[in-house]
Write an enzyme that holds these catalytic residues in place. Structure first.
Site, mmCIF file in Angstrom:
data_model
loop_
_atom_site.group_PDB
_atom_site.id
_atom_site.type_symbol
_atom_site.label_atom_id
_atom_site.label_comp_id
_atom_site.label_asym_id
_atom_site.label_seq_id
_atom_site.Cartn_x
_atom_site.Cartn_y
_atom_site.Cartn_z
ATOM 1 N N ASN A 38 -0.055 8.479 -8.758
ATOM 2 C CA ASN A 38 0.037 7.556 -7.624
ATOM 3 C C ASN A 38 1.041 6.487 -8.053
ATOM 4 O OD1 ASN A 38 -0.124 5.682 -5.620
ATOM 5 N ND2 ASN A 38 -2.368 5.623 -5.539
ATOM 6 N N GLU A 73 1.304 14.311 -6.165
ATOM 7 C CA GLU A 73 1.468 12.906 -5.745
ATOM 8 C C GLU A 73 0.245 12.511 -4.919
ATOM 9 O OE1 GLU A 73 5.067 12.443 -3.480
ATOM 10 O OE2 GLU A 73 4.532 10.422 -2.793
ATOM 11 N N TYR A 89 -7.614 0.031 0.819
ATOM 12 C CA TYR A 89 -7.766 0.836 -0.402
ATOM 13 C C TYR A 89 -9.221 1.046 -0.834
ATOM 14 C CZ TYR A 89 -2.748 -0.028 -0.664
ATOM 15 O OH TYR A 89 -1.401 -0.088 -0.378
ATOM 16 N N ARG A 149 -8.122 -5.488 -4.069
ATOM 17 C CA ARG A 149 -6.840 -5.557 -3.387
ATOM 18 C C ARG A 149 -6.975 -4.907 -2.009
ATOM 19 N NH1 ARG A 149 -2.186 -1.130 -4.459
ATOM 20 N NH2 ARG A 149 -0.600 -2.147 -3.222
ATOM 21 N N PRO A 185 1.943 0.224 -9.973
ATOM 22 C CA PRO A 185 1.687 -1.213 -9.875
ATOM 23 C C PRO A 185 0.618 -1.591 -8.862
ATOM 24 C CG PRO A 185 3.812 -0.652 -8.910
ATOM 25 C CD PRO A 185 3.332 0.564 -9.627
ATOM 26 N N ASN A 186 -0.122 -2.601 -9.241
ATOM 27 C CA ASN A 186 -1.165 -3.238 -8.418
ATOM 28 C C ASN A 186 -2.451 -2.413 -8.302
ATOM 29 O OD1 ASN A 186 0.450 -5.605 -7.688
ATOM 30 N ND2 ASN A 186 1.695 -4.134 -6.556
ATOM 31 N N ALA A 224 3.883 1.319 -5.152
ATOM 32 C CA ALA A 224 5.119 0.871 -4.474
ATOM 33 C C ALA A 224 6.371 1.549 -5.032
ATOM 34 C CB ALA A 224 5.240 -0.647 -4.579
ATOM 35 N N ARG A 242 1.365 3.801 8.162
ATOM 36 C CA ARG A 242 1.621 2.404 7.817
ATOM 37 C C ARG A 242 3.085 2.040 8.101
ATOM 38 N NH1 ARG A 242 -0.824 1.280 2.103
ATOM 39 N NH2 ARG A 242 -0.467 -0.868 2.834
ATOM 40 N N HIS A 266 -1.720 9.354 -2.737
ATOM 41 C CA HIS A 266 -1.799 8.020 -2.136
ATOM 42 C C HIS A 266 -3.184 7.857 -1.541
ATOM 43 C CE1 HIS A 266 2.369 7.424 -2.823
ATOM 44 N NE2 HIS A 266 2.592 8.629 -2.335
#
Ligand code: DQA
Length: 144
Positions: free
Chosen positions: A73, A97, A22, A17, A9-10, A76, A106, A99
């Site tokens: 990825n 995975e 990012y 964004r 998502p996003n 969230a 963070r 990111h």
């Protein structure tokens, strides 16, 4: 064998964004860079994005038949989704995975990943290069 590159998502808003976190590249830019590198490495990729958890799970299920590796990825959903972990646990190939940001630098709630309990390798904090590094890992693992 295909490599699925699945984005959660996003990430459709990548480039617009929170670019300070990012970066300025769009997801289409990342898709193009992945396709170019995949061609160089002799891989075939299917690049996917959804904001819906069930769609990501369905793609992982499809990958059981179609894919030798999944680069994911989960965005969230990384931090919330036992269902995506369960789906990945049904997949027998390589799972990487990715990111874009370093989630450990963070907020505390980003420090835990359900997906890491299945991932064979985890990339974080390499920006969008993380996708390319993940594809290189897939290619190297295939030739090992
Ligand atoms: C992310 C990190 C997640 O915590 C966040 O929810 C995202 C993107 C990353 O690529 O850095 O959406 O997965």
């Amino acid at each position: 064998m295909l490599t699925y590159v699945i984005n959660g998502p996003n990430l459709n808003l990548l480039g617009r964004r929170q670019p300070h976190i990012y970066g300025h590249e769009t997801l289409a830019d990342v898709e193009k860079r992945c396709a170019d590198l995949a061609a160089e490495l002799g891989l075939t990729t299917r690049f996917l994005q959804s904001n819906a958890e069930h769609q990501i799970i369905d793609w992982i299920h499809e990958g059981r038949e179609e894919a030798g590796a999944i680069v994911i990825n989960p965005a969230a959903f990384t931090h919330t989704s036992v269902a995506i972990l369960d789906a990945l646990n049904t997949f027998e190939g390589l799972v990487v995975e990715v990111h874009i940001s370093n989630v450990h630098k963070r907020e505390q709630f980003r420090h835990h990943s359900y997906v890491s309990a299945r991932a064979d390798a985890v990339m974080g904090g390499f920006g969008t290069h993380g996708y390319l590094l993940a594809l290189r890992h897939v290619a190297l693992s295939k030739s090992a």
